[in-house]
Scaffold this motif. Structure first.
Motif, PDB file in Angstrom:
ATOM      1  N   LYS A 159       0.953  -1.200   0.005  1.00 38.77           N
ATOM      2  CA  LYS A 159      -0.039  -0.118  -0.083  1.00 38.77           C
ATOM      3  C   LYS A 159       1.094   1.289  -0.082  1.00 38.77           C
ATOM      4  CE  LYS A 159      -4.107  -1.698   2.865  1.00 38.77           C
ATOM      5  NZ  LYS A 159      -4.613  -1.666   4.189  1.00 38.77           N
ATOM      6  N   PRO A 160       0.244   2.390  -0.469  1.00 38.49           N
ATOM      7  CA  PRO A 160       1.256   3.526  -0.320  1.00 38.49           C
ATOM      8  C   PRO A 160       1.726   3.849   1.217  1.00 38.49           C
ATOM      9  CG  PRO A 160      -1.016   4.133  -1.374  1.00 38.49           C
ATOM     10  CD  PRO A 160      -1.213   2.530  -0.726  1.00 38.49           C
ATOM     11  N   ASP A 161       1.183   3.392   2.138  1.00 37.66           N
ATOM     12  CA  ASP A 161       1.821   3.448   3.476  1.00 37.66           C
ATOM     13  C   ASP A 161       3.143   2.468   3.800  1.00 37.66           C
ATOM     14  OD1 ASP A 161       0.667   1.057   4.068  1.00 37.66           O
ATOM     15  OD2 ASP A 161      -0.672   2.156   5.654  1.00 37.66           O
ATOM     16  N   GLY A 162       3.246   1.742   2.723  1.00 40.36           N
ATOM     17  CA  GLY A 162       4.140   0.408   2.758  1.00 40.36           C
ATOM     18  C   GLY A 162       3.595  -0.806   3.561  1.00 40.36           C
ATOM     19  N   SER A 163       2.543  -0.818   3.876  1.00 45.73           N
ATOM     20  CA  SER A 163       2.007  -2.130   4.516  1.00 45.73           C
ATOM     21  C   SER A 163       1.773  -3.043   3.484  1.00 45.73           C
ATOM     22  CB  SER A 163       0.747  -1.927   5.482  1.00 45.73           C
ATOM     23  OG  SER A 163      -0.226  -1.140   4.911  1.00 45.73           O
ATOM     24  N   ALA A 190      -1.696   9.003  -4.175  1.00 44.21           N
ATOM     25  CA  ALA A 190      -2.761   8.252  -3.831  1.00 44.21           C
ATOM     26  C   ALA A 190      -3.844   9.711  -3.653  1.00 44.21           C
ATOM     27  CB  ALA A 190      -2.638   7.765  -2.499  1.00 44.21           C
ATOM     28  N   SER A 191      -3.213  10.697  -3.310  1.00 44.60           N
ATOM     29  CA  SER A 191      -3.961  12.161  -2.959  1.00 44.60           C
ATOM     30  C   SER A 191      -4.374  12.579  -4.464  1.00 44.60           C
ATOM     31  CB  SER A 191      -3.096  13.016  -2.365  1.00 44.60           C
ATOM     32  OG  SER A 191      -3.623  14.309  -2.140  1.00 44.60           O
ATOM     33  N   PHE A 192      -3.553  12.517  -5.521  1.00 46.34           N
ATOM     34  CA  PHE A 192      -3.981  13.047  -6.771  1.00 46.34           C
ATOM     35  C   PHE A 192      -5.169  12.103  -7.146  1.00 46.34           C
ATOM     36  CE2 PHE A 192      -3.648  12.053 -11.397  1.00 46.34           C
ATOM     37  CZ  PHE A 192      -3.856  13.402 -11.705  1.00 46.34           C
ATOM     38  N   CYS A 193      -5.088  10.853  -7.122  1.00 44.88           N
ATOM     39  CA  CYS A 193      -6.215   9.827  -7.535  1.00 44.88           C
ATOM     40  C   CYS A 193      -7.403  10.281  -7.101  1.00 44.88           C
ATOM     41  CB  CYS A 193      -5.582   8.447  -7.192  1.00 44.88           C
ATOM     42  SG  CYS A 193      -4.289   8.066  -8.448  1.00 44.88           S
ATOM     43  N   ARG A 194      -7.565  10.454  -5.772  1.00 42.94           N
ATOM     44  CA  ARG A 194      -8.676  10.600  -4.742  1.00 42.94           C
ATOM     45  C   ARG A 194      -9.196  12.091  -5.293  1.00 42.94           C
ATOM     46  NH1 ARG A 194      -5.996   8.809  -0.519  1.00 42.94           N
ATOM     47  NH2 ARG A 194      -5.403  11.004   0.121  1.00 42.94           N
ATOM     48  N   LEU A 195      -8.585  13.276  -5.212  1.00 39.40           N
ATOM     49  CA  LEU A 195      -8.589  14.509  -5.232  1.00 39.40           C
ATOM     50  C   LEU A 195      -9.145  14.698  -7.079  1.00 39.40           C
ATOM     51  CD1 LEU A 195      -6.294  16.179  -3.138  1.00 39.40           C
ATOM     52  CD2 LEU A 195      -8.777  15.756  -2.657  1.00 39.40           C
ATOM     53  N   THR A 196      -8.564  14.240  -7.707  1.00 39.30           N
ATOM     54  CA  THR A 196      -8.487  14.640  -9.268  1.00 39.30           C
ATOM     55  C   THR A 196      -9.572  13.784  -9.937  1.00 39.30           C
ATOM     56  OG1 THR A 196      -6.436  15.438  -9.400  1.00 39.30           O
ATOM     57  CG2 THR A 196      -7.400  15.218 -11.535  1.00 39.30           C
ATOM     58  N   TYR A 197      -9.815  12.404  -9.618  1.00 40.66           N
ATOM     59  CA  TYR A 197     -10.505  11.556 -10.484  1.00 40.66           C
ATOM     60  C   TYR A 197     -11.449  10.827  -9.252  1.00 40.66           C
ATOM     61  CZ  TYR A 197      -7.779  12.616 -14.332  1.00 40.66           C
ATOM     62  OH  TYR A 197      -6.987  13.113 -15.759  1.00 40.66           O
TER      63      TYR A 197
END
Length: 159
Positions: A11-15, A79-86
């Protein structure tokens, strides 16, 4: 590794997420990029996911910066770009390599299961798509330029 459920992804947090969590689902696995001419495909991927997730589809996004540096951000920025833009709600994993010596084991396996045109395994660009059935078998590989909406029939045939 012998099957898709033997792999895990970060995951983006490394887990780590064992792909066995998706056993019994139809998977659409895509290498993505935020600064590519094909980036608007996020919208189509999200539409497929929202329309078909209740029937068993899961889209898995794997950011990759190997093609003209078109995914330069950190995992959190992506991850933030994906959530906020799309308004992406399907899983987006940590950035990986899909080609070369450092290619993620999952992508090495996917490319062996479904070589590209003329039998080459290499991923040619962002937004190459792999369709995996409910048993974890790779059914098909689609070119980066194949619009997500054009995959609907193939996906529905597996649901």
């Amino acid at each position: 590794m012998t099957g898709i459920y033997d792999f895990e992804a970060a995951k983006p947090d490394g887990s780590a997420v064992p792909l066995a969590e998706y056993r019994g689902k139809v998977l659409l696995i895509v290498n993505t990029a935020s600064k590519c001419g094909l980036t608007p495909q996020y919208e189509g991927l999200e539409a497929l996911y929202r329309d078909l997730q209740d029937r068993g589809l899961v889209v898995l996004g794997f950011p990759c910066n190997q093609f003209a540096g078109q995914e330069p951000g950190s995992a959190e920025e992506i991850a933030s770009f994906c959530r906020l833009t799309y308004d992406v709600t399907f899983p987006i994993f940590a950035k990986i390599d899909v080609n070369g010596d450092d290619a993620a084991p999952l992508y090495r396996w996917l490319k062996q299961q479904a070589p590209g045109v003329i039998g080459t395994e290499a991923i040619k660009w962002n937004f190459t798509k792999f369709l995996v059935d409910r048993e974890g078998q790779v059914v098909d590989r689609f070119a980066p330029t194949t619009a997500p909406a054009d995959l609907r029939g193939a996906i529905e045939a597996l649901l």
